[in-house]
Design a protein around this motif. Structure first.
Motif, PDB file in Angstrom:
ATOM      1  N   PRO A  17       0.821  -1.207   0.000  1.00 60.39           N
ATOM      2  CA  PRO A  17       0.000   0.000   0.000  1.00 60.39           C
ATOM      3  C   PRO A  17       0.859   1.264   0.000  1.00 60.39           C
ATOM      4  O   PRO A  17       1.961   1.291   0.543  1.00 60.39           O
ATOM      5  CB  PRO A  17      -0.806  -0.117   1.300  1.00 60.39           C
ATOM      6  N   ILE A  18       0.340   2.306  -0.604  1.00 56.68           N
ATOM      7  CA  ILE A  18       0.948   3.617  -0.510  1.00 56.68           C
ATOM      8  C   ILE A  18       0.796   4.096   0.928  1.00 56.68           C
ATOM      9  O   ILE A  18      -0.288   4.014   1.511  1.00 56.68           O
ATOM     10  CB  ILE A  18       0.262   4.612  -1.474  1.00 56.68           C
ATOM     11  N   LYS A  19       1.865   4.601   1.504  1.00 54.45           N
ATOM     12  CA  LYS A  19       1.814   5.146   2.861  1.00 54.45           C
ATOM     13  C   LYS A  19       1.612   6.658   2.796  1.00 54.45           C
ATOM     14  O   LYS A  19       2.452   7.377   2.271  1.00 54.45           O
ATOM     15  CB  LYS A  19       3.080   4.788   3.637  1.00 54.45           C
ATOM     16  N   LEU A  20       0.470   7.096   3.308  1.00 50.59           N
ATOM     17  CA  LEU A  20       0.085   8.504   3.257  1.00 50.59           C
ATOM     18  C   LEU A  20       0.086   9.079   4.669  1.00 50.59           C
ATOM     19  O   LEU A  20      -0.737   8.701   5.507  1.00 50.59           O
ATOM     20  CB  LEU A  20      -1.297   8.646   2.626  1.00 50.59           C
ATOM     21  N   LEU A  21       1.031   9.966   4.942  1.00 47.48           N
ATOM     22  CA  LEU A  21       1.138  10.604   6.251  1.00 47.48           C
ATOM     23  C   LEU A  21       0.147  11.753   6.342  1.00 47.48           C
ATOM     24  O   LEU A  21       0.027  12.558   5.418  1.00 47.48           O
ATOM     25  CB  LEU A  21       2.564  11.133   6.438  1.00 47.48           C
ATOM     26  N   MET A  22      -0.575  11.835   7.447  1.00 50.62           N
ATOM     27  CA  MET A  22      -1.456  12.983   7.691  1.00 50.62           C
ATOM     28  C   MET A  22      -0.968  13.683   8.941  1.00 50.62           C
ATOM     29  O   MET A  22      -1.173  13.223  10.060  1.00 50.62           O
ATOM     30  CB  MET A  22      -2.911  12.546   7.834  1.00 50.62           C
ATOM     31  N   LEU A  23      -0.275  14.810   8.743  1.00 53.21           N
ATOM     32  CA  LEU A  23       0.314  15.588   9.819  1.00 53.21           C
ATOM     33  C   LEU A  23      -0.684  16.671  10.217  1.00 53.21           C
ATOM     34  O   LEU A  23      -0.926  17.602   9.452  1.00 53.21           O
ATOM     35  CB  LEU A  23       1.628  16.212   9.342  1.00 53.21           C
ATOM     36  N   GLY A  24      -1.272  16.536  11.411  1.00 51.16           N
ATOM     37  CA  GLY A  24      -2.318  17.472  11.769  1.00 51.16           C
ATOM     38  C   GLY A  24      -2.495  17.641  13.262  1.00 51.16           C
ATOM     39  O   GLY A  24      -1.618  17.301  14.066  1.00 51.16           O
ATOM     40  N   ASP A  25      -3.665  18.161  13.608  1.00 50.58           N
ATOM     41  CA  ASP A  25      -3.989  18.454  15.008  1.00 50.58           C
ATOM     42  C   ASP A  25      -5.166  17.606  15.457  1.00 50.58           C
ATOM     43  O   ASP A  25      -5.278  16.444  15.061  1.00 50.58           O
ATOM     44  CB  ASP A  25      -4.242  19.955  15.179  1.00 50.58           C
ATOM     45  N   SER A  26      -6.069  18.155  16.275  1.00 49.15           N
ATOM     46  CA  SER A  26      -7.158  17.363  16.841  1.00 49.15           C
ATOM     47  C   SER A  26      -8.128  16.847  15.784  1.00 49.15           C
ATOM     48  O   SER A  26      -8.753  15.804  15.971  1.00 49.15           O
ATOM     49  CB  SER A  26      -7.919  18.186  17.885  1.00 49.15           C
ATOM     50  N   ILE A  27      -8.269  17.568  14.679  1.00 52.48           N
ATOM     51  CA  ILE A  27      -9.172  17.098  13.619  1.00 52.48           C
ATOM     52  C   ILE A  27      -8.616  15.820  13.009  1.00 52.48           C
ATOM     53  O   ILE A  27      -9.360  14.879  12.724  1.00 52.48           O
ATOM     54  CB  ILE A  27      -9.382  18.206  12.575  1.00 52.48           C
ATOM     55  N   THR A  28      -7.306  15.768  12.820  1.00 55.33           N
ATOM     56  CA  THR A  28      -6.675  14.539  12.339  1.00 55.33           C
ATOM     57  C   THR A  28      -6.695  13.458  13.413  1.00 55.33           C
ATOM     58  O   THR A  28      -6.859  12.275  13.110  1.00 55.33           O
ATOM     59  CB  THR A  28      -5.220  14.831  11.926  1.00 55.33           C
ATOM     60  N   ALA A  29      -6.545  13.857  14.667  1.00 60.03           N
ATOM     61  CA  ALA A  29      -6.460  12.902  15.781  1.00 60.03           C
ATOM     62  C   ALA A  29      -7.824  12.391  16.236  1.00 60.03           C
ATOM     63  O   ALA A  29      -7.913  11.724  17.266  1.00 60.03           O
ATOM     64  CB  ALA A  29      -5.738  13.550  16.950  1.00 60.03           C
ATOM     65  N   ALA A  30      -8.888  12.718  15.498  1.00 57.69           N
ATOM     66  CA  ALA A  30     -10.233  12.210  15.791  1.00 57.69           C
ATOM     67  C   ALA A  30     -10.729  12.623  17.173  1.00 57.69           C
ATOM     68  O   ALA A  30     -11.333  11.825  17.898  1.00 57.69           O
ATOM     69  CB  ALA A  30     -10.289  10.690  15.628  1.00 57.69           C
ATOM     70  N   TYR A  31     -10.511  13.877  17.527  1.00 56.81           N
ATOM     71  CA  TYR A  31     -10.959  14.376  18.829  1.00 56.81           C
ATOM     72  C   TYR A  31     -12.459  14.156  18.992  1.00 56.81           C
ATOM     73  O   TYR A  31     -13.259  14.499  18.127  1.00 56.81           O
ATOM     74  CB  TYR A  31     -10.647  15.869  18.942  1.00 56.81           C
ATOM     75  N   GLY A  32     -12.852  13.539  20.122  1.00 57.04           N
ATOM     76  CA  GLY A  32     -14.254  13.311  20.420  1.00 57.04           C
ATOM     77  C   GLY A  32     -14.881  12.147  19.689  1.00 57.04           C
ATOM     78  O   GLY A  32     -16.083  11.880  19.856  1.00 57.04           O
ATOM     79  N   LEU A  33     -14.103  11.432  18.895  1.00 55.68           N
ATOM     80  CA  LEU A  33     -14.612  10.314  18.099  1.00 55.68           C
ATOM     81  C   LEU A  33     -13.797   9.061  18.381  1.00 55.68           C
ATOM     82  O   LEU A  33     -12.710   9.118  18.946  1.00 55.68           O
ATOM     83  CB  LEU A  33     -14.506  10.633  16.597  1.00 55.68           C
ATOM     84  N   ASN A  34     -14.324   7.928  17.993  1.00 57.76           N
ATOM     85  CA  ASN A  34     -13.522   6.715  17.960  1.00 57.76           C
ATOM     86  C   ASN A  34     -12.534   6.826  16.801  1.00 57.76           C
ATOM     87  O   ASN A  34     -12.824   7.469  15.781  1.00 57.76           O
ATOM     88  CB  ASN A  34     -14.403   5.477  17.777  1.00 57.76           C
ATOM     89  N   ARG A  35     -11.387   6.203  16.948  1.00 59.35           N
ATOM     90  CA  ARG A  35     -10.371   6.291  15.899  1.00 59.35           C
ATOM     91  C   ARG A  35     -10.925   5.885  14.535  1.00 59.35           C
ATOM     92  O   ARG A  35     -10.591   6.492  13.511  1.00 59.35           O
ATOM     93  CB  ARG A  35      -9.171   5.406  16.251  1.00 59.35           C
ATOM     94  N   GLU A  36     -11.764   4.868  14.512  1.00 62.75           N
ATOM     95  CA  GLU A  36     -12.282   4.400  13.225  1.00 62.75           C
ATOM     96  C   GLU A  36     -13.255   5.387  12.594  1.00 62.75           C
ATOM     97  O   GLU A  36     -13.604   5.262  11.421  1.00 62.75           O
ATOM     98  CB  GLU A  36     -12.940   3.028  13.368  1.00 62.75           C
TER      99      GLU A  36
END
Length: 203
Positions: A17-36
Motif C-alpha cells: 500500500p501507498i503510505k500517506l502521512l497525515m500531519l495534523g492536530d485534533s481534527i486529524t487525531a479524531a478528537y471526540g470520536l472513535n479512531r475508526e
C-alpha cells in the motif's frame, strides 16, 4: 526543522500500500470520536473503496500548532511515507498567532517534505471571526501565498470546507466534526487527495 536537501524517500515497493502521512492536530487525531470514525481512517476507507491501496498514517496531535508540527516532522517521517497531507493551522488561528509565523512553519514543513521527495498536499484553514477581519484576511492569505511559493504541492484551500459552521456536521463544541462531518470532509477532499497520490512514484 528543515531537513537537508538531497535526501530521497525510498522507491515504493510494488504491491504494498501507498503510505500517506497525515500531519495534523485534533481534527486529524479524531478528537471526540472513535479512531475508526476519524479523518485518517475514513479517508483510508474511501481511497480503498476507490481502488487505491493506501495506508493513512495518523500523525495528528490534539492542540498542535504549526510550530509543533514543524518540530516533529522528522520523527513523523521515520515511517517513510510516500506522500503527506499537511493539515495544521487551526490552533494557530484560535490562539491568534502571527500569520507570518504560521506561514514560516508551514513553509519549513513543505521544504522538508520536498527535500525528502515526499509529495505533499497543503490543506488551508480559516481563522475564527472573533479575531477580526484584518487578521482573518492575513491568516487566509498566508495559505494562498504558500501555495504560490510551493507549486509542487497540491493545495486544498479549506480543510473544513462544507463542514465549518454547520451544526449538524459538528460536535457540540462547534469546532470538531462529528462522524457525518468527517464523511463530508472526505467526500470533498477526495479528488485533491487522488491528485496527490498521482504524484507518487509507481502508483
Amino acid at each position: 526543522m528543515c531537513l537537508a536537501a538531497g535526501l530521497a524517500s525510498p522507491v515504493r515497493a510494488q504491491g504494498r500500500p501507498i503510505k500517506l502521512l497525515m500531519l495534523g492536530d485534533s481534527i486529524t487525531a479524531a478528537y471526540g470520536l472513535n479512531r475508526e470514525q476519524g479523518l485518517p481512517a475514513r479517508l483510508e476507507a474511501a481511497l480503498r473503496a476507490a481502488g487505491r491501496p493506501v495506508s493513512v498514517i495518523d500523525a495528528g496531535v490534539s492542540g498542535d500548532t504549526t510550530a509543533g508540527g514543524r518540530s516533529r516532522l522528522e520523527w513523523s517521517l521515520a515511517e517513510q511515507p510516500d506522500a503527506a497531507i499537511v493539515a495544521l493551522g487551526g490552533n494557530d488561528g484560535l490562539r491568534g498567532i502571527d500569520p507570518r509565523d504560521s506561514k514560516a512553519n508551514l513553509g519549513a514543513i513543505l521544504d522538508g517534505l520536498k527535500a525528502r521527495n515526499v509529495p505533499a498536499l497543503l490543506a488551508g484553514m480559516l481563522a475564527p471571526p472573533n479575531l477580526g477581519a484584518d487578521y482573518g484576511r492575513e491568516f487566509a492569505e498566508a495559505f494562498v501565498q504558500l501555495a504560490r511559493e510551493h507549486p509542487e504541492a497540491v493545495f486544498y484551500p479549506f480543510l473544513l470546507d462544507g463542514v465549518a459552521g454547520e451544526p449538524e456536521l459538528n460536535q457540540p463544541d462547534r469546532i470538531h466534526p462529528n462522524p457525518r462531518g468527517v464523511e463530508e470532509m472526505v467526500r470533498r477532499m477526495l479528488p485533491a487527495v487522488q491528485q496527490l497520490l498521482s504524484k507518487v512514484q509507481g502508483s
